[in-house]
Design an enzyme around this catalytic site. Sequence first.
Site, mmCIF file in Angstrom:
data_model
loop_
_atom_site.group_PDB
_atom_site.id
_atom_site.type_symbol
_atom_site.label_atom_id
_atom_site.label_comp_id
_atom_site.label_asym_id
_atom_site.label_seq_id
_atom_site.Cartn_x
_atom_site.Cartn_y
_atom_site.Cartn_z
ATOM 1 N N SER A 247 -6.286 77.674 12.326
ATOM 2 C CA SER A 247 -5.971 76.251 12.429
ATOM 3 C C SER A 247 -6.804 75.418 11.453
ATOM 4 C CB SER A 247 -6.192 75.769 13.854
ATOM 5 O OG SER A 247 -7.484 76.115 14.261
ATOM 6 N N LYS A 248 -7.988 75.874 11.158
ATOM 7 C CA LYS A 248 -8.847 75.088 10.260
ATOM 8 C C LYS A 248 -8.317 75.119 8.829
ATOM 9 C CE LYS A 248 -13.003 75.885 12.957
ATOM 10 N NZ LYS A 248 -12.849 77.211 13.559
#
Length: 306
Positions: A247-248
Site C-alpha cells: 500500500s505504501k
Amino acid sequence: MSVKVRFAPSPTGKLHVGNVRTALVNWMFAKGQGGSFVLRIDDTDLARSTPEFEQGIEDDLTWLGLVWDERYNQSKRFDRYHDAAERLKAAGRLYPAWDTSEELDRRRKVQLSRGLPPIYDRAALALTDAEKAAFEAEGRKPHWRFKLDGRRTAWEDLSRGHAEVDTASMSDPVLIREDGLYLYTLPSVVDDIDMGITHVIRGEDHTTNTGAQIEIFEALIAAGLGTTVPNFAHMPLLVGADGAALSKRLGSLSVADMRDQGYEPIAITSHLGRIGTSDPLEVAESSSGSGAGVQLRQDGPVAGAL
Ligand code: GLU
C-alpha cells in the site's frame, strides 16, 4: 457445477498490481474450467466512487486481456439489498442501534480498562419500545447491525486450508448506516447469491469478513434467499521484495502508470501469475527502461488447491 467467480473492485482509486493479481487468479480459475468471470463494481459508496475510476478499471482489465462475461454495478441494485435487509429484520437478525460514535468510543475504553475485548456490547438489544420510540421522536435515525451467532464459523479455504473465525470475538457488524448507506458486507453477500457465484477468491485481508458473511449467507438462506454458501479462497497479499506492505507504494504500481511506462500487458500478467508458484520469477522491465523493475512476492507460502 459450472464455476462462476467475481472480481469486485471499488471505483474509488486506480487498479494496482495487488487488485490485478486477484482479478487474474479469479479469471484463470474460471477460464481453466470453462467457467465465467463477473466484473462487479462495488460502488455503494456514492460519495467516493467516480465514473473516471470505473472507466479506468474497465480500461485496465481490457488492456490486460481480463475480459468479463457479465458486469454489474452495486449502485443499481439497492432494491435487492433492501429486500435482503427486510428479511433479516423479520428474522430478528438485523437490529436498529442509536449509539453515537462518542458513546461507543467511551464504552470501548471502559472495556479495555477492564481487560475485556472492545466489542459492541449489544446495548441496543436491551432498549425498550418506549426508549426506541423516544429516539424516533427526536428525529434520530438508527444504524442497523447484524446479530452474529457468536460461534466458531468454519470453512475449508481453497488457499489456506481449514479456516475458522470465532464470531463471539467480533462486534455485530453495521450493515446499514444511519444515512441509509449500505456498507460493503451485505451487498456482497446478496450479489454472490443473486449472481450464482460458486467461488469467492479474494485477499487474506477479508478472512474475518468471511466469518460474518458466512453467517449472513446462512441467515438469508434460512429466510428464503439463496441455497448454498459459496466456496472461499483467501490469497496471501502481495508485498514488495523487501517484505513491506504494497500500500505504501501503490502510486508507482498502478496499472495505468505501468502502461505509461511501457510495460507490455503480457509481462504484467505472466509475472503476477507466477508469484506464489514454484515457477521462476524474472523481474519485469519496462520497454522504455524508465520503470524501476517491479519486484514482488506474496506474504506467505504457497498452499491449497487453487
Ligand atoms: N470491494 C471489495 C474490495 O475491494 C470486494 C471484496 C470481495 O471480493 O468481496 O475489497
